[in-house]
Enzyme design. Structure first.
Site, PDB file in Angstrom:
ATOM      1  N   LYS A   1      12.480  -1.937   2.352  1.00 47.91           N
ATOM      2  CA  LYS A   1      11.391  -2.775   1.870  1.00 47.91           C
ATOM      3  C   LYS A   1      11.816  -3.470   0.580  1.00 47.91           C
ATOM      4  O   LYS A   1      12.322  -2.814  -0.342  1.00 47.91           O
ATOM      5  CB  LYS A   1      10.150  -1.912   1.602  1.00 47.91           C
ATOM      6  CG  LYS A   1       9.632  -1.198   2.846  1.00 47.91           C
ATOM      7  CD  LYS A   1       8.857  -2.139   3.733  1.00 47.91           C
ATOM      8  CE  LYS A   1       8.270  -1.397   4.934  1.00 47.91           C
ATOM      9  NZ  LYS A   1       7.506  -2.310   5.798  1.00 47.91           N
TER      10      LYS A   1
ATOM     11  N   SER B   1       5.670  -1.283  14.636  1.00 44.26           N
ATOM     12  CA  SER B   1       4.327  -0.709  14.633  1.00 44.26           C
ATOM     13  C   SER B   1       3.820  -0.634  13.202  1.00 44.26           C
ATOM     14  O   SER B   1       4.572  -0.819  12.260  1.00 44.26           O
ATOM     15  CB  SER B   1       4.337   0.689  15.251  1.00 44.26           C
ATOM     16  OG  SER B   1       4.878   1.635  14.342  1.00 44.26           O
TER      17      SER B   1
ATOM     18  N   LYS C   1      15.963   0.190   7.598  1.00 45.87           N
ATOM     19  CA  LYS C   1      15.093  -0.907   7.181  1.00 45.87           C
ATOM     20  C   LYS C   1      14.673  -0.641   5.742  1.00 45.87           C
ATOM     21  O   LYS C   1      14.258   0.477   5.412  1.00 45.87           O
ATOM     22  CB  LYS C   1      13.885  -0.974   8.105  1.00 45.87           C
ATOM     23  CG  LYS C   1      12.892  -2.062   7.736  1.00 45.87           C
ATOM     24  CD  LYS C   1      12.003  -2.370   8.918  1.00 45.87           C
ATOM     25  CE  LYS C   1      10.619  -2.784   8.461  1.00 45.87           C
ATOM     26  NZ  LYS C   1       9.747  -3.147   9.576  1.00 45.87           N
TER      27      LYS C   1
ATOM     28  N   GLU D   1      12.515  -9.697   7.298  1.00 49.48           N
ATOM     29  CA  GLU D   1      11.189  -9.784   7.880  1.00 49.48           C
ATOM     30  C   GLU D   1      10.192 -10.377   6.897  1.00 49.48           C
ATOM     31  O   GLU D   1      10.187 -10.010   5.720  1.00 49.48           O
ATOM     32  CB  GLU D   1      10.711  -8.351   8.199  1.00 49.48           C
ATOM     33  CG  GLU D   1      10.447  -8.094   9.651  1.00 49.48           C
ATOM     34  CD  GLU D   1       9.924  -6.685   9.860  1.00 49.48           C
ATOM     35  OE1 GLU D   1       8.699  -6.500   9.842  1.00 49.48           O
ATOM     36  OE2 GLU D   1      10.757  -5.781  10.015  1.00 49.48           O
TER      37      GLU D   1
ATOM     38  N   ARG E   1       0.810  -1.217   0.000  1.00 52.55           N
ATOM     39  CA  ARG E   1       0.000   0.000   0.000  1.00 52.55           C
ATOM     40  C   ARG E   1       0.849   1.275   0.000  1.00 52.55           C
ATOM     41  O   ARG E   1       2.041   1.235   0.247  1.00 52.55           O
ATOM     42  CB  ARG E   1      -0.936   0.013   1.220  1.00 52.55           C
ATOM     43  CG  ARG E   1      -0.167   0.005   2.528  1.00 52.55           C
ATOM     44  CD  ARG E   1      -0.961  -0.659   3.640  1.00 52.55           C
ATOM     45  NE  ARG E   1      -0.202  -0.621   4.878  1.00 52.55           N
ATOM     46  CZ  ARG E   1      -0.468   0.157   5.905  1.00 52.55           C
ATOM     47  NH1 ARG E   1      -1.501   0.958   5.890  1.00 52.55           N
ATOM     48  NH2 ARG E   1       0.267   0.143   6.990  1.00 52.55           N
TER      49      ARG E   1
ATOM     50  N   ASP F   1       6.521 -11.512  11.035  1.00 51.82           N
ATOM     51  CA  ASP F   1       5.733 -10.323  11.383  1.00 51.82           C
ATOM     52  C   ASP F   1       4.250 -10.625  11.160  1.00 51.82           C
ATOM     53  O   ASP F   1       3.555 -11.046  12.084  1.00 51.82           O
ATOM     54  CB  ASP F   1       6.214  -9.112  10.566  1.00 51.82           C
ATOM     55  CG  ASP F   1       5.443  -7.832  10.901  1.00 51.82           C
ATOM     56  OD1 ASP F   1       4.606  -7.865  11.822  1.00 51.82           O
ATOM     57  OD2 ASP F   1       5.661  -6.805  10.239  1.00 51.82           O
TER      58      ASP F   1
ATOM     59  N   ASP G   1      12.587  -5.937   4.864  1.00 54.53           N
ATOM     60  CA  ASP G   1      11.219  -6.381   5.121  1.00 54.53           C
ATOM     61  C   ASP G   1      10.565  -6.684   3.784  1.00 54.53           C
ATOM     62  O   ASP G   1      10.380  -5.791   2.961  1.00 54.53           O
ATOM     63  CB  ASP G   1      10.425  -5.297   5.854  1.00 54.53           C
ATOM     64  CG  ASP G   1       9.073  -5.804   6.356  1.00 54.53           C
ATOM     65  OD1 ASP G   1       8.681  -6.926   5.955  1.00 54.53           O
ATOM     66  OD2 ASP G   1       8.412  -5.089   7.129  1.00 54.53           O
TER      67      ASP G   1
ATOM     68  N   LYS H   1       3.751  -6.370  17.457  1.00 56.65           N
ATOM     69  CA  LYS H   1       3.086  -5.089  17.221  1.00 56.65           C
ATOM     70  C   LYS H   1       1.802  -5.079  18.041  1.00 56.65           C
ATOM     71  O   LYS H   1       1.048  -6.059  18.026  1.00 56.65           O
ATOM     72  CB  LYS H   1       2.749  -4.917  15.731  1.00 56.65           C
ATOM     73  CG  LYS H   1       3.978  -4.698  14.861  1.00 56.65           C
ATOM     74  CD  LYS H   1       3.615  -4.536  13.401  1.00 56.65           C
ATOM     75  CE  LYS H   1       4.873  -4.340  12.558  1.00 56.65           C
ATOM     76  NZ  LYS H   1       4.599  -4.527  11.112  1.00 56.65           N
TER      77      LYS H   1
HETATM   78 MG    MG Z   1       7.089  -5.908   8.766  1.00 62.71          MG
END
Ligand code: MG
Length: 357
Positions: free
Chosen positions: A164, A298, A162, A221, A26, A246, A193, A270
């Site tokens: 993506k 989070s 981090k 992740e 998203r 996750d 991630d 989370k």
């Molecule tokens: Mg994650």
């Protein structure tokens, strides 16, 4: 007289992000979130937050509001605050799913308890440390754009980035990480991630290739689909890089299953997935017993629930990784107070509870 829960108010807040946030699933520009204000008969106010993430938790703004106002909230009114085990069980058991509204209410109860005991929440939960160090997520973009962001973050004091992956071809992901590693140098930690973006065999191939290229990736992740526990265990068994669960772990039952399968090396806790602090603590205890460290992360959440997550992260010895950059991505906070961000360090005001004013 013992304080009882007197009133629960729910308020929507639209918090603008400094820049659009993109993941494989998203793109977000303004975060809509929901702030809970729980008042006790002795005049204390506890805060909580529920962030809607329909593609992850299934919770939307209207569903969260309805869960709190129509289903769970009315059952809490009049309950003595110090019967907290009963309050927390009522929050958990009033309806299935709806982990975000449960999280908001559970956070508010914990805020009130810590305020009543006169200590910051992290001290009540264990008090392992009085500060934590967070990573920062580089938003998805062109390689050049991501390198610029990475360098900017390093200038601002961040030492762990981090990144993506998983929304592009394997080659594009590899090129991206090679270029970023080259640009940031060896001293910066890089975590990846994949947000469920790979098939198990694809994940093993990419992760092992990164190892061969000495990209020094700290952890990866959620390489595979949330529901593919076997795939997650396959990736964990067939790579030497640390694999973190996750989206696969929402509940204590999910954690128990994955731990028994040795399905991950680290768990990302989370509050919005677990339904609040107490369930996240239970997952952390289970993980600690199995020798599995945890991270606290989070969703795109504002400073209220990120503050709660930071208190949890500081409290526990087994929480060894922190991904709490979300509230730094906003240009304003819905409520004054809460955690203090300084470079990559998060600390706490010397105030009881979560420290909101
Ligand atoms: Mg994650």
């Amino acid at each position: 007289m013992e304080p009882v829960i007197k009133k629960i108010d729910v308020q929507e807040a639209a918090v603008p992000l400094k820049r659009p946030f993109k993941t494989a699933l998203r793109t977000v520009t303004t975060a809509q979130t929901l702030i809970v204000k729980m008042t006790t008969s002795d005049g204390k106010v506890g805060y909580g937050e529920a962030a809607p993430t329909p593609v992850i938790t299934g919770d939307t703004l209207p569903s969260i509001e309805s869960a709190i106002n129509d289903v769970i909230g009315p059952k809490l009114i009049g309950k003595p605050l110090f019967d907290s085990a009963d309050i927390k069980a009522t929050i958990d058991q009033s309806m299935v799913h709806n982990s975000s509204p449960k999280a908001a209410l559970n956070i508010a109860v914990n805020d009130l308890l810590a305020q009543s005991y006169g200590v910051p929440l992290y001290q009540l939960l264990g008090g392992h440390s009085d500060h934590i160090t967070t990573d920062y997520t580089v938003s998805v973009g062109t390689i050049e754009d991501m390198i610029t962001q990475a360098q900017d973050l390093i200038t601002k004091g961040f030492t762990t980035l981090k990144i993506k992956v998983g929304d592009d071809s394997e080659e594009a992901d590899l090129d991206k990480i090679v270029a970023i590693r080259k640009a940031v140098g060896p001293a910066i930690q890089i975590r990846l991630d994949a947000n469920q973006g790979w098939h198990p065999k694809q994940a093993v191939a990419v992760i092992n290739r990164m190892r061969e290229l000495n990209l020094n990736v700290q952890l990866v992740e959620q390489p595979v689909k949330a529901t593919d526990f076997d795939g997650l265990a396959y990736v964990t068994a067939n790579t030497t890089t640390m694999i973190m669960a996750d989206e696969s772990i929402f509940s204590i039952e999910d954690a128990a299953r994955i731990i028994s399968m040795r399905g991950c090396d680290i768990i990302n806790l989370k509050l919005m997935k677990a339904g609040g602090i107490d369930n996240a603590v239970k997952i952390n205890t289970l993980a600690e017993a199995a020798g599995i460290p945890c991270m606290v992360g989070s969703m795109i959440e504002s400073s209220v629930s990120v503050t709660a997550a930071a208190h949890l992260a500081a409290a526990k010895r087994n929480i060894q990784y922190v991904d709490l950059d979300a509230s730094m991505m906003f240009s304003s906070n819905p409520i004054a107070g809460g955690i203090i961000n300084q470079k990559n360090e998060i600390s706490f005001p010397d105030l009881p509870g979560l420290g909101f004013k």
